[in-house]
Write a protein that holds these residues in place. Sequence first.
Motif, PDB file in Angstrom:
ATOM      1  N   LEU A 119     -81.992  38.644 -94.194  1.00 56.94           N
ATOM      2  CA  LEU A 119     -81.635  37.674 -93.161  1.00 56.94           C
ATOM      3  C   LEU A 119     -80.760  36.561 -93.731  1.00 56.94           C
ATOM      4  O   LEU A 119     -80.428  35.607 -93.025  1.00 56.94           O
ATOM      5  CB  LEU A 119     -82.902  37.095 -92.511  1.00 56.94           C
ATOM      6  N   TRP A 120     -80.457  36.635 -95.042  1.00 56.26           N
ATOM      7  CA  TRP A 120     -79.443  35.814 -95.689  1.00 56.26           C
ATOM      8  C   TRP A 120     -79.767  34.320 -95.676  1.00 56.26           C
ATOM      9  O   TRP A 120     -78.907  33.485 -95.406  1.00 56.26           O
ATOM     10  CB  TRP A 120     -78.059  36.078 -95.064  1.00 56.26           C
ATOM     11  N   HIS A 121     -81.005  33.973 -96.014  1.00 56.54           N
ATOM     12  CA  HIS A 121     -81.389  32.564 -96.100  1.00 56.54           C
ATOM     13  C   HIS A 121     -80.944  31.982 -97.441  1.00 56.54           C
ATOM     14  O   HIS A 121     -81.314  32.521 -98.495  1.00 56.54           O
ATOM     15  CB  HIS A 121     -82.907  32.413 -95.963  1.00 56.54           C
ATOM     16  N   THR A 122     -80.211  30.892 -97.425  1.00 59.55           N
ATOM     17  CA  THR A 122     -79.732  30.301 -98.673  1.00 59.55           C
ATOM     18  C   THR A 122     -80.811  29.499 -99.393  1.00 59.55           C
ATOM     19  O   THR A 122     -80.645  29.162-100.564  1.00 59.55           O
ATOM     20  CB  THR A 122     -78.518  29.397 -98.422  1.00 59.55           C
ATOM     21  N   ALA A 123     -81.918  29.177 -98.711  1.00 61.39           N
ATOM     22  CA  ALA A 123     -83.020  28.513 -99.410  1.00 61.39           C
ATOM     23  C   ALA A 123     -83.687  29.454-100.403  1.00 61.39           C
ATOM     24  O   ALA A 123     -84.247  29.017-101.409  1.00 61.39           O
ATOM     25  CB  ALA A 123     -84.053  28.002 -98.404  1.00 61.39           C
ATOM     26  N   ASP A 124     -83.619  30.750-100.129  1.00 63.81           N
ATOM     27  CA  ASP A 124     -84.238  31.738-101.006  1.00 63.81           C
ATOM     28  C   ASP A 124     -83.331  32.116-102.170  1.00 63.81           C
ATOM     29  O   ASP A 124     -83.811  32.480-103.250  1.00 63.81           O
ATOM     30  CB  ASP A 124     -84.603  32.997-100.219  1.00 63.81           C
ATOM     31  N   GLN A 125     -82.023  32.070-101.937  1.00 59.71           N
ATOM     32  CA  GLN A 125     -81.060  32.368-102.998  1.00 59.71           C
ATOM     33  C   GLN A 125     -79.761  31.640-102.690  1.00 59.71           C
ATOM     34  O   GLN A 125     -79.247  31.725-101.570  1.00 59.71           O
ATOM     35  CB  GLN A 125     -80.819  33.877-103.102  1.00 59.71           C
ATOM     36  N   SER A 126     -79.241  30.933-103.681  1.00 60.10           N
ATOM     37  CA  SER A 126     -78.031  30.152-103.438  1.00 60.10           C
ATOM     38  C   SER A 126     -76.852  31.060-103.083  1.00 60.10           C
ATOM     39  O   SER A 126     -76.689  32.138-103.637  1.00 60.10           O
ATOM     40  CB  SER A 126     -77.692  29.317-104.683  1.00 60.10           C
ATOM     41  N   GLY A 127     -76.043  30.607-102.121  1.00 58.72           N
ATOM     42  CA  GLY A 127     -74.861  31.361-101.728  1.00 58.72           C
ATOM     43  C   GLY A 127     -75.142  32.699-101.086  1.00 58.72           C
ATOM     44  O   GLY A 127     -74.263  33.573-101.044  1.00 58.72           O
ATOM     45  N   ASN A 128     -76.333  32.882-100.534  1.00 55.95           N
ATOM     46  CA  ASN A 128     -76.743  34.169 -99.987  1.00 55.95           C
ATOM     47  C   ASN A 128     -75.965  34.488 -98.713  1.00 55.95           C
ATOM     48  O   ASN A 128     -75.943  33.694 -97.770  1.00 55.95           O
ATOM     49  CB  ASN A 128     -78.246  34.109 -99.687  1.00 55.95           C
ATOM     50  N   SER A 129     -75.316  35.646 -98.681  1.00 54.01           N
ATOM     51  CA  SER A 129     -74.587  36.085 -97.500  1.00 54.01           C
ATOM     52  C   SER A 129     -74.221  37.551 -97.662  1.00 54.01           C
ATOM     53  O   SER A 129     -74.132  38.056 -98.789  1.00 54.01           O
ATOM     54  CB  SER A 129     -73.303  35.266 -97.298  1.00 54.01           C
ATOM     55  N   PRO A 130     -73.989  38.268 -96.550  1.00 50.42           N
ATOM     56  CA  PRO A 130     -73.552  39.666 -96.688  1.00 50.42           C
ATOM     57  C   PRO A 130     -72.208  39.792 -97.381  1.00 50.42           C
ATOM     58  O   PRO A 130     -71.959  40.773 -98.090  1.00 50.42           O
ATOM     59  CB  PRO A 130     -73.507  40.160 -95.238  1.00 50.42           C
ATOM     60  N   ASP A 131     -71.336  38.810 -97.209  1.00 51.88           N
ATOM     61  CA  ASP A 131     -70.037  38.870 -97.893  1.00 51.88           C
ATOM     62  C   ASP A 131     -70.219  38.757 -99.406  1.00 51.88           C
ATOM     63  O   ASP A 131     -69.538  39.462-100.173  1.00 51.88           O
ATOM     64  CB  ASP A 131     -69.128  37.751 -97.397  1.00 51.88           C
ATOM     65  N   ALA A 132     -71.113  37.855 -99.843  1.00 49.12           N
ATOM     66  CA  ALA A 132     -71.365  37.728-101.280  1.00 49.12           C
ATOM     67  C   ALA A 132     -71.935  39.020-101.840  1.00 49.12           C
ATOM     68  O   ALA A 132     -71.551  39.468-102.935  1.00 49.12           O
ATOM     69  CB  ALA A 132     -72.325  36.567-101.540  1.00 49.12           C
ATOM     70  N   ALA A 133     -72.858  39.650-101.110  1.00 46.99           N
ATOM     71  CA  ALA A 133     -73.428  40.917-101.558  1.00 46.99           C
ATOM     72  C   ALA A 133     -72.362  42.006-101.624  1.00 46.99           C
ATOM     73  O   ALA A 133     -72.323  42.805-102.570  1.00 46.99           O
ATOM     74  CB  ALA A 133     -74.561  41.331-100.618  1.00 46.99           C
ATOM     75  N   ALA A 134     -71.469  42.039-100.640  1.00 50.10           N
ATOM     76  CA  ALA A 134     -70.409  43.044-100.635  1.00 50.10           C
ATOM     77  C   ALA A 134     -69.448  42.836-101.804  1.00 50.10           C
ATOM     78  O   ALA A 134     -68.993  43.806-102.432  1.00 50.10           O
ATOM     79  CB  ALA A 134     -69.654  42.992 -99.307  1.00 50.10           C
ATOM     80  N   ARG A 135     -69.131  41.582-102.109  1.00 46.27           N
ATOM     81  CA  ARG A 135     -68.251  41.317-103.254  1.00 46.27           C
ATOM     82  C   ARG A 135     -68.903  41.790-104.554  1.00 46.27           C
ATOM     83  O   ARG A 135     -68.211  42.319-105.444  1.00 46.27           O
ATOM     84  CB  ARG A 135     -67.920  39.829-103.336  1.00 46.27           C
ATOM     85  N   ASN A 136     -70.204  41.607-104.676  1.00 44.01           N
ATOM     86  CA  ASN A 136     -70.884  42.062-105.888  1.00 44.01           C
ATOM     87  C   ASN A 136     -70.884  43.581-105.992  1.00 44.01           C
ATOM     88  O   ASN A 136     -70.719  44.133-107.088  1.00 44.01           O
ATOM     89  CB  ASN A 136     -72.313  41.526-105.911  1.00 44.01           C
ATOM     90  N   ALA A 137     -71.074  44.267-104.875  1.00 40.85           N
ATOM     91  CA  ALA A 137     -71.011  45.729-104.901  1.00 40.85           C
ATOM     92  C   ALA A 137     -69.625  46.199-105.344  1.00 40.85           C
ATOM     93  O   ALA A 137     -69.494  47.166-106.110  1.00 40.85           O
ATOM     94  CB  ALA A 137     -71.352  46.298-103.527  1.00 40.85           C
ATOM     95  N   SER A 138     -68.594  45.501-104.886  1.00 39.42           N
ATOM     96  CA  SER A 138     -67.235  45.847-105.295  1.00 39.42           C
ATOM     97  C   SER A 138     -67.025  45.581-106.776  1.00 39.42           C
ATOM     98  O   SER A 138     -66.445  46.413-107.502  1.00 39.42           O
ATOM     99  CB  SER A 138     -66.232  45.040-104.467  1.00 39.42           C
ATOM    100  N   ALA A 139     -67.519  44.433-107.268  1.00 31.85           N
ATOM    101  CA  ALA A 139     -67.365  44.104-108.686  1.00 31.85           C
ATOM    102  C   ALA A 139     -68.074  45.115-109.573  1.00 31.85           C
ATOM    103  O   ALA A 139     -67.613  45.412-110.688  1.00 31.85           O
ATOM    104  CB  ALA A 139     -67.910  42.701-108.956  1.00 31.85           C
ATOM    105  N   ALA A 140     -69.189  45.673-109.086  1.00 35.91           N
ATOM    106  CA  ALA A 140     -69.952  46.648-109.871  1.00 35.91           C
ATOM    107  C   ALA A 140     -69.516  48.085-109.599  1.00 35.91           C
ATOM    108  O   ALA A 140     -70.121  49.020-110.135  1.00 35.91           O
ATOM    109  CB  ALA A 140     -71.443  46.494-109.562  1.00 35.91           C
ATOM    110  N   ALA A 141     -68.486  48.263-108.771  1.00 34.35           N
ATOM    111  CA  ALA A 141     -67.897  49.576-108.487  1.00 34.35           C
ATOM    112  C   ALA A 141     -68.888  50.543-107.843  1.00 34.35           C
ATOM    113  O   ALA A 141     -68.929  51.731-108.154  1.00 34.35           O
ATOM    114  CB  ALA A 141     -67.312  50.196-109.768  1.00 34.35           C
ATOM    115  N   VAL A 142     -69.694  50.024-106.894  1.00 34.21           N
ATOM    116  CA  VAL A 142     -70.641  50.893-106.179  1.00 34.21           C
ATOM    117  C   VAL A 142     -70.491  50.746-104.662  1.00 34.21           C
ATOM    118  O   VAL A 142     -71.401  51.102-103.909  1.00 34.21           O
ATOM    119  CB  VAL A 142     -72.101  50.606-106.598  1.00 34.21           C
TER     120      VAL A 142
END
Length: 246
Positions: A119-142
């Motif tokens: 549900l992308w709550h930033t109180a649980d993790q800083s900068g939490n968002s689906p876009d941030a997760a997608a960028r990380n998947a791209s950076a890790a080539a998965v």
Amino acid sequence: MATCRPAGSYGIDAPAVPRLWVGLAAASAAAGAALAARVRRPWAQPLGTLLLLGALGNAAGAAVHLHTSVRGKFQLWSDLLDDGAPAPARVLDIGCGRGAVAIMTARRFPGAHVTGVDLWHTADQSGNSPDAAARNASAAAVTDRVRYVTADMRELPFSDASFELVTASLSIHNLPSPADRRRAVREVVRVLAPGGRVAIMDIQHTSEYADALREAGLDVEGPRDAGWRGWWTGPWMPTQVLRARA
């Protein structure tokens, strides 16, 4: 031990916690220094020394939290995923945040397709968002094997028996009540395929999860203390590890 953190930017878990400890350290240090300088008051210097020592303790708590968030939890998950069990084809990570465990799982099992929900709550993790997760998947080539879905873990939008492995990292405890947490665990069981596995790391309520999984008929291992790499500010808040098999 070398870090197991994949490429990408994964933020800080519960970012308000280290900020609070750093603030307490700064306040204690300032008060302690001011008191220690009052050499004409015999009580001031000992109290100032105690405050300075407290500042060091608060700073250490913040450092321990940050280490676990940026390094320790990745090492723990690497160990948990590398358990010799058959490779899953379909994996679900609930409360995925910026994708750390989902991406680590995809890298560990090259044939797996991984779904992360949050549900992308930033109180649980800083900068939490689906876009941030997608960028990380791209950076890790998965990117081709990891997808993210906005969904509540208490009501997963997936069919029964959809996944061979379900993971949850420091997420279920954020639900507000025992009933909510039990509902989330029941959803984990519902979407788990016959013979599938569950892997959970959390800081509290893990005995609740274990009881709910046993009631559902799963074989449960744990919870057990993950050790110093999973401390959040100190040994009084350890990470607990729980595994189960359908």
